[in-house]
Design a protein around this motif. Structure first.
Motif, mmCIF file in Angstrom:
data_model
loop_
_atom_site.group_PDB
_atom_site.id
_atom_site.type_symbol
_atom_site.label_atom_id
_atom_site.label_comp_id
_atom_site.label_asym_id
_atom_site.label_seq_id
_atom_site.Cartn_x
_atom_site.Cartn_y
_atom_site.Cartn_z
ATOM 1 N N VAL A 75 1.432 5.617 -0.481
ATOM 2 C CA VAL A 75 0.926 6.981 -0.405
ATOM 3 C C VAL A 75 1.820 7.851 -1.277
ATOM 4 O O VAL A 75 3.051 7.762 -1.207
ATOM 5 N N ASP A 80 -3.307 2.968 6.478
ATOM 6 C CA ASP A 80 -3.030 4.237 5.789
ATOM 7 C C ASP A 80 -1.991 5.054 6.553
ATOM 8 O O ASP A 80 -1.155 5.733 5.942
ATOM 9 N N ALA A 122 1.319 3.496 5.741
ATOM 10 C CA ALA A 122 1.736 3.840 4.378
ATOM 11 C C ALA A 122 2.309 5.249 4.310
ATOM 12 O O ALA A 122 3.256 5.512 3.562
ATOM 13 N N ALA A 123 1.755 6.173 5.098
ATOM 14 C CA ALA A 123 2.280 7.542 5.121
ATOM 15 C C ALA A 123 3.693 7.563 5.681
ATOM 16 O O ALA A 123 4.590 8.241 5.149
ATOM 17 N N ALA A 167 -3.503 10.775 8.311
ATOM 18 C CA ALA A 167 -3.738 9.542 7.550
ATOM 19 C C ALA A 167 -4.183 8.411 8.469
ATOM 20 O O ALA A 167 -3.547 8.140 9.488
ATOM 21 N N GLY A 168 -5.299 7.776 8.133
ATOM 22 C CA GLY A 168 -5.813 6.674 8.933
ATOM 23 C C GLY A 168 -6.621 7.100 10.131
ATOM 24 O O GLY A 168 -7.042 6.263 10.933
ATOM 25 N N TYR A 185 -0.647 -6.244 7.377
ATOM 26 C CA TYR A 185 -1.902 -5.528 7.189
ATOM 27 C C TYR A 185 -3.098 -6.432 7.499
ATOM 28 O O TYR A 185 -4.085 -5.988 8.087
ATOM 29 N N GLN A 216 0.861 -1.187 0.000
ATOM 30 C CA GLN A 216 0.000 0.000 0.000
ATOM 31 C C GLN A 216 0.886 1.222 0.000
ATOM 32 O O GLN A 216 1.792 1.341 0.810
ATOM 33 N N GLY A 252 -9.775 6.239 6.382
ATOM 34 C CA GLY A 252 -8.965 5.037 6.234
ATOM 35 C C GLY A 252 -8.762 4.362 7.579
ATOM 36 O O GLY A 252 -9.536 4.562 8.523
ATOM 37 N N ASP A 253 -7.700 3.573 7.679
ATOM 38 C CA ASP A 253 -7.413 2.869 8.924
ATOM 39 C C ASP A 253 -5.926 2.927 9.214
ATOM 40 O O ASP A 253 -5.186 3.677 8.569
#
Length: 359
Positions: free
Chosen positions: A5, A59, A62-63, A44-45, A278, A3, A55-56
């Protein structure tokens, strides 16, 4: 499945330009958090209704991974900030969230996770280093935190686990930069990652109200937040490994095609480890069984080490020249830091061996 970003172009350009100076401390740490926050990365998330971008937790990871591709020190700051956000979101104390979340999300105040000691305590690796004594409706705290990142001099909150002097479950509390009796040391003299606001804290009769308690039972609450703590931490390894493998793929030319197969194999390993993590985070499996998460953290650190080694081999002697090899040298130092991030690989492996022996 990986995933990703996409960072704002201006942030990528800035990070790429200052990454080596951030590592050595030539760029003030105070410049980093505001840039990350203004790009929305702390959000994020985080649920939209809480001020986030939705998101969760994946996310959020991923950032951090995206920032780590450019600078592990900057990603380390983001990890501290975003992990503190998670504590606010998962705490039963809604007062703390109301008071602090907005300022943490926009980067006005730094959030630091001083719970590394607590996570080691939870795994049976070391005792807590702060003691709380009740005084009416307040708590008096004494102890130390020898290594905390994101202690921004302009203002910070830091989470800490504390033993109760009169017995009972350990607590998780938050203290602030302007609490009387809280002393921040000078920045620690690190080998790299210098612009990360990493310092030690000493607490001498620090008085806080009980409204500053994240949880009144650390043993029950920490296993619920540990997956986010460790998962967000793993984002740093993911990003660094990606960048090293990308660089290895770009420069492995004539005479080094032999590195193509091991590079492709390592990319597949990284993708599998990400996907497994994940899956466990989204199913909440790691809240009741932390062993697979520990194993993923260990594997990701091993992947990072192999990835920078492949980048070195692909670069050849150029990597050892001060000019052309400057960015590689930074990634090499960053990779050396990954096994030391608390809980360290040695501590995780020891915990796993103890669990196997007890089974």
């Amino acid at each position: 499945m990986s995933q990703r970003v996409n960072l704002p172009a201006d942030l990528v350009e800035w990070l790429a330009g200052v990454a080596c100076d951030v590592d050595t401390g030539a760029v003030p740490a105070a410049e980093i958090l505001p840039r990350l926050a203004s790009a929305g990365l702390v959000r994020a998330g985080v649920p939209v209704e809480k001020g986030g971008t939705g998101g969760d937790i994946v996310d959020g990871i991923a950032a951090i991974a995206a920032v780590a591709e450019e600078s592990l020190a900057a990603a380390f700051i983001l990890w501290g900030q975003r992990t503190y956000v998670e504590y606010l979101l998962q705490s039963p104390n809604g007062v703390l969230e109301t008071q602090q979340l907005g300022h943490i999300l926009d980067g006005q105040v730094a959030g630091a996770t001083g719970l590394s000691n607590a996570m080691k305590f939870l795994a049976g690796l070391e005792p807590l280093q702060i003691v709380a004594e009740a005084d009416g409706d307040d708590l008096i705290l004494n102890g130390k935190m020898p290594w905390v990142t994101n202690l921004r001099r302009d203002g910070f909150h830091v989470a800490a686990a504390v033993d109760q002097a009169d017995g009972g479950p350990a607590l998780v509390v938050t203290v602030s930069h302007n609490d009387e009796g809280l002393v921040r040391s000078d920045d620690l003299e690190l080998m790299g990652m210098c612009s990360s606001d990493t310092a030690a804290l000493t607490l001498t009769n620090v008085r806080i109200p009980r409204e500053r308690i994240f949880s009144d039972n650390a043993g029950q609450w920490l296993p619920k937040v540990r997956p986010a703590f460790a998962g967000l931490q793993c984002g740093m390894s993911i990003g660094l490994a990606r960048r090293a493998l990308s660089e290895a793929g770009k420069i492995a030319g004539a005479g080094r095609s032999v590195l193509g197969e091991p590079t492709a194999h390592l990319i597949q390993r990284l993708d599998r480890a990400e996907a497994r993590m994940y899956e466990g985070l989204r199913s909440h499996e790691f809240e009741t069984n932390a062993v697979p998460l520990f194993e993923i953290r260990i594997e990701l650190a091993e992947i990072v080490a192999e990835a920078v080694s492949l980048e070195l081999q692909a670069s050849g002697g150029k990597a050892y020249l001060a000019g052309p090899g400057r960015s590689f040298a930074r990634r090499w130092r960053e990779a050396a830091f990954v096994p030391l991030i608390t809980p360290s690989l040695v501590q995780l492996k020891a915990a796993l061996l103890e669990r196997q022996a007890a089974a």
